[in-house]
Design a protein around this motif. Structure first.
Motif, short mmCIF file in Angstrom:
data_model
loop_
_atom_site.label_atom_id
_atom_site.label_comp_id
_atom_site.label_asym_id
_atom_site.label_seq_id
_atom_site.Cartn_x
_atom_site.Cartn_y
_atom_site.Cartn_z
N THR A 195 0.83 -1.22 0.00
CA THR A 195 0.00 0.00 0.00
C THR A 195 0.86 1.27 0.00
N ASN A 196 2.12 1.14 0.40
CA ASN A 196 3.00 2.30 0.41
C ASN A 196 3.24 2.86 -1.00
N ALA A 197 2.94 2.06 -2.01
CA ALA A 197 3.09 2.54 -3.39
C ALA A 197 2.15 3.71 -3.68
N TYR A 198 1.11 3.86 -2.85
CA TYR A 198 0.14 4.94 -3.07
C TYR A 198 0.41 6.16 -2.18
N LYS A 199 1.49 6.12 -1.42
CA LYS A 199 1.78 7.21 -0.48
C LYS A 199 1.98 8.53 -1.22
N GLY A 200 1.29 9.57 -0.73
CA GLY A 200 1.45 10.90 -1.30
C GLY A 200 0.77 11.10 -2.64
N LYS A 201 -0.01 10.12 -3.09
CA LYS A 201 -0.66 10.22 -4.40
C LYS A 201 -2.16 10.41 -4.24
N SER A 202 -2.74 11.10 -5.20
CA SER A 202 -4.19 11.21 -5.25
C SER A 202 -4.72 10.00 -6.02
N VAL A 203 -5.48 9.15 -5.34
CA VAL A 203 -5.89 7.88 -5.96
C VAL A 203 -7.40 7.73 -5.90
N ASP A 204 -7.91 6.95 -6.83
CA ASP A 204 -9.30 6.53 -6.84
C ASP A 204 -9.36 5.19 -6.11
N VAL A 205 -10.09 5.13 -4.99
CA VAL A 205 -10.10 3.90 -4.20
C VAL A 205 -10.63 2.72 -4.99
N ARG A 206 -11.47 2.98 -5.98
CA ARG A 206 -11.96 1.88 -6.81
C ARG A 206 -10.83 1.26 -7.61
N GLN A 207 -9.89 2.10 -8.06
CA GLN A 207 -8.73 1.58 -8.78
C GLN A 207 -7.81 0.81 -7.84
N VAL A 208 -7.66 1.34 -6.61
CA VAL A 208 -6.86 0.64 -5.61
C VAL A 208 -7.45 -0.74 -5.35
N GLY A 209 -8.77 -0.80 -5.20
CA GLY A 209 -9.43 -2.08 -4.97
C GLY A 209 -9.19 -3.05 -6.11
N ALA A 210 -9.25 -2.53 -7.35
CA ALA A 210 -9.03 -3.38 -8.52
C ALA A 210 -7.57 -3.83 -8.59
N ASP A 211 -6.64 -2.91 -8.30
CA ASP A 211 -5.21 -3.24 -8.37
C ASP A 211 -4.84 -4.33 -7.36
N LEU A 212 -5.37 -4.22 -6.15
CA LEU A 212 -4.96 -5.11 -5.06
C LEU A 212 -5.95 -6.24 -4.80
N GLY A 213 -7.08 -6.24 -5.50
CA GLY A 213 -8.03 -7.33 -5.36
C GLY A 213 -8.76 -7.34 -4.03
N VAL A 214 -9.01 -6.15 -3.45
CA VAL A 214 -9.66 -6.08 -2.14
C VAL A 214 -11.04 -5.46 -2.24
N GLY A 215 -11.85 -5.70 -1.21
CA GLY A 215 -13.21 -5.19 -1.20
C GLY A 215 -13.35 -3.85 -0.50
N TYR A 216 -12.39 -3.52 0.38
CA TYR A 216 -12.52 -2.30 1.18
C TYR A 216 -11.18 -1.57 1.24
N VAL A 217 -11.26 -0.25 1.37
CA VAL A 217 -10.06 0.58 1.49
C VAL A 217 -10.26 1.54 2.66
N LEU A 218 -9.24 1.66 3.51
CA LEU A 218 -9.26 2.62 4.61
C LEU A 218 -8.32 3.77 4.27
N GLU A 219 -8.82 5.00 4.39
CA GLU A 219 -8.02 6.20 4.20
C GLU A 219 -8.01 6.98 5.51
N GLY A 220 -6.98 7.82 5.70
CA GLY A 220 -6.95 8.61 6.92
C GLY A 220 -5.92 9.71 6.86
N SER A 221 -5.93 10.56 7.89
CA SER A 221 -4.98 11.66 7.96
C SER A 221 -4.69 11.98 9.42
N VAL A 222 -3.55 12.65 9.63
CA VAL A 222 -3.12 13.08 10.96
C VAL A 222 -2.75 14.55 10.86
N GLN A 223 -3.26 15.37 11.80
CA GLN A 223 -2.92 16.79 11.83
C GLN A 223 -2.68 17.20 13.28
N ALA A 224 -1.46 17.65 13.55
CA ALA A 224 -1.09 18.01 14.92
C ALA A 224 -1.09 19.52 15.09
#
Length: 648
Positions: free
Chosen positions: A267-296
């Motif tokens: 999944t680190n291949a997607y770090k810092g990139k703007s991605v379509d989670v549907r494409q991520v699901g197709a690329d990795l063969g998964v049903g769900y994708v978790l996204e998140g952020s941290v702001q201090a």
């Protein structure tokens, strides 16, 4: 009731209910036509007969397992031709399973485990695919021009023992050998010098996305990819912590045998990139994708997380947490729990009682955690590769983390890995002391956090390298039980057991293949586990494939490559590589190689010795070499050569 041995073919239409909802009459007519025009004629042509129809599926019996497999292939190819001539929304996809076993004969019907296993194989096959049992693969492996790809042993419903499963690859080459006929007599310890495998995320990412897609790999179980959490501020500290949170959530989810979670390395291949989670699901063969952020901001931190259906892009839930910075570990646990509960309600796969919420201990200090993350980065994830200076700096930072938080088990895991690298790369000024420190740190990690799978993994490795093989296996079993879907843990176990005997090596192959499934963009060090496991499973063609993928090969890879070319009857290539081996080490012998890696007497040592001979290299040491190396192991086959030489 009579019993007999029979080959059973089970087939059904994928998504039949949905097709019936869309066009009940049309679907029924197309299914009926396909059965009359394709399935029934092909089954009859291959000397089989249908003994049960089940709406969208059927069961057929064959007296010959070869006929059953040939029929399965003919059906899938025939169906592909039919589909090409009709609109996409009218096409049928069929799954097929084939088993060889004893069946109970009751008139025209058939019952028993032979039938049940065929039906279970069909249920786990991918659309358009054919899965066969190990019995079938063993019977027909040399009779066809296509390959049988090992999918590992799988537990299937209402069958007590795991079933060895193979996928028919209509485009691949046949395997050289599926199963060994003889038992392997002795064990060996995983070579200590192969410490490179413990670089849990070291090595370059291999571009195998094409293989992943073409293999048709996709998860039928609840499956998820956790994308790297974004750091919305400019502080490098919070960049590290965002990465740490990502990895910890992945680790937590991997503890469940009901959720398949893609490794951070992929999944680190997607770090810092703007991605379509549907494409991520197709690329990795998964049903769900978790996204998140941290702001201090000051001593407060805002963490957001959202779970998305990868097929539709629909948000299943999202959450925002505003907490004191020391409370981020509680947030992490809450996110993990919500993922489990959501997948349970959406996919019907996990019941809350079945999901093992993580019970290993979180850090007590954010500063200690940051030191741990810096140590991990400098020791195991440097841009230019592992170095002695990086390991020394990492050791200091791990100790600093422990000073700040004496109960941080993960820092002791890091120390154990540092010492294994120092020993394996030859950086340690006192090698035996490095081994002792490795074992001490690993034991402390398990003592502090007995539910940490990585702690048990490094302890198993340390015990193996220190000669305590039986206890090492116990620790590896614990590590796998705690995290059955943690790709790196599975790979580490495989790399330690892959030449310990037939049963252990079969397990190593299964674990490595599982690890690659969970980590499709796997790091370079996985290739070591792959080529070692396939070599000792005598799948020499596959071993050569992965040794060629290994980046920055050393004399170890050259030695194996020469032997593999010898076993694959390519003498010119073997000679060329063997010359390079001797150029780098003029005194190379099979026995010297075995001694270096701690190999004991037995079948595997004979496999190396014979490989050396086939490559045109010496299998055994001379009397002078033995005198200079009193600890050199006396391999049985080499003893015989010395006796012949003395007599001659």
């Amino acid at each position: 009731m009579d019993r007999k041995l029979a080959a059973i073919l089970a087939a059904d239409v994928v998504g039949y209910s949905a097709l019936m909802e869309q066009d009940e009459q049309g679907t029924f007519e197309r299914l009926k036509a396909g059965r009359k025009e394709l399935f029934e004629p092909e089954i009859a042509r291959h000397h089989g007969h249908i003994f049960k129809l089940m709406g969208d599926g059927l069961l057929a019996e064959f007296s010959s397992v070869v006929d059953a497999v040939e029929c399965a292939v003919a059906l899938q190819r025939g169906l592909a031709e039919r589909n090409a001539a009709v609109p996409e929304d009218q096409r049928f996809a069929v799954r097929i399973g084939v088993n060889l076993g004893e069946v109970i004969v009751d008139g025209e019907d058939r019952f028993g485990e032979g039938v049940n296993i065929a039906a279970r194989l069909e249920q786990i096959a991918e659309p358009g695919g054919i899965y066969v049992s190990g019995k079938v693969a063993k019977e027909v492996e040399k009779k066809f021009a296509f390959a049988f790809e090992a999918m590992g042993e799988q537990r299937v419903k209402n069958i007590v023992e795991p079933v060895a499963v193979y996928r028919v690859n209509l485009h691949g080459q046949p395997r050289r050998r599926l199963l060994k006929a003889r038992r392997l007599r002795n064990r060996w310890l995983m070579p200590a010098g192969l410490a490179v495998f413990v670089a849990v995320t070291a090595g370059a990412v291999l571009g195998i996305q094409g293989w992943w897609k073409s293999s048709g790999a996709a998860f039928d179980e609840a499956s998820i990819a956790v994308l790297p959490f974004d750091n919305l501020g400019g502080d490098p500290k919070w960049e590290r912590i965002a990465d740490g949170i990502t990895e910890d959530i992945i680790t937590d989810l991997s503890q469940s045998d009901h959720v398949l979670v893609i490794s951070r390395h992929s999944t680190n291949a997607y770090k810092g990139k703007s991605v379509d989670v549907r494409q991520v699901g197709a690329d990795l063969g998964v049903g769900y994708v978790l996204e998140g952020s941290v702001q201090a901001s000051g001593d407060r931190v805002r963490i957001t997380a959202q779970l998305v259906d990868a097929a539709t892009g629909e948000d299943l839930w999202s959450e925002r947490y505003d907490r004191a910075d020391e409370d981020i570990f509680a947030v992490q646990s809450d996110v993990t729990a919500k993922i489990a509960n959501t997948l349970g309600s959406v996919g019907g796969v996990i019941r809350k009682a079945q999901f093992k919420l993580v019970q290993h201990k979180p850090p007590n200090s954010l500063t200690a955690y940051d030191n741990y993350l810096m140590a991990d980065e400098v020791a195991f994830r440097p841009v230019g590769g592992i170095t002695k200076d990086g390991l020394i700096e990492g050791e200091k930072l791990f100790h600093k983390a422990i000073e700040l938080d004496p109960h941080m088990a993960r820092a002791y895991v890091g120390l154990a890995l540092v010492y294994s690298y120092m020993y394996g790369y030859g950086f340690a000024d006192a090698p035996q002391q490095a081994l002792s420190k490795q074992l001490e740190a690993a034991r402390k990690a398990v003592e502090l956090d007995p539910n940490n799978n990585k702690a048990h993994g490094v302890l198993g490795q340390a015990l193996a390298w220190n000669g305590e093989w039986a206890q090492a296996l116990v620790e590896f079993d614990k590590a796998e039980a705690l995290a059955p879907n943690d790709a790196d843990t599975l790979a580490v176990i495989a790399m330690n057991i892959n030449a310990a005997g037939e049963e252990e090596n079969a397990r190593a192959v299964r674990l490595m293949e599982r690890a690659v499934l969970l980590n499709p963009h796997y790091p370079n060090w996985y290739n070591i586990g792959l080529y070692w496991s396939y070599f000792f499973d005598e799948q020499f063609d596959k071993s050569l494939e992965y040794i060629k993928r290994y980046q920055n090969p050393s004399i170890n890879e050259l030695s194996f490559t020469a032997m593999l070319y010898g076993y694959l009857n390519q003498p010119d290539e073997a000679k060329k590589v063997a010359e390079e081996v001797l150029k780098q080490d003029p005194g190379w012998t099979g026995e010297k190689f075995l001694t270096k890696w701690g190999v004991a007497n037995g079948h595997y040592s004979e496999l190396i010795a014979e490989g050396a001979r086939k490559a045109g290299l010496r299998a055994c040491a001379t009397a002078a070499e033995l005198k200079d190396n009193p600890n050199m192991i006396h391999v049985k086959s080499c003893d015989e050569e010395r006796a012949k030489a003395a007599a001659g």
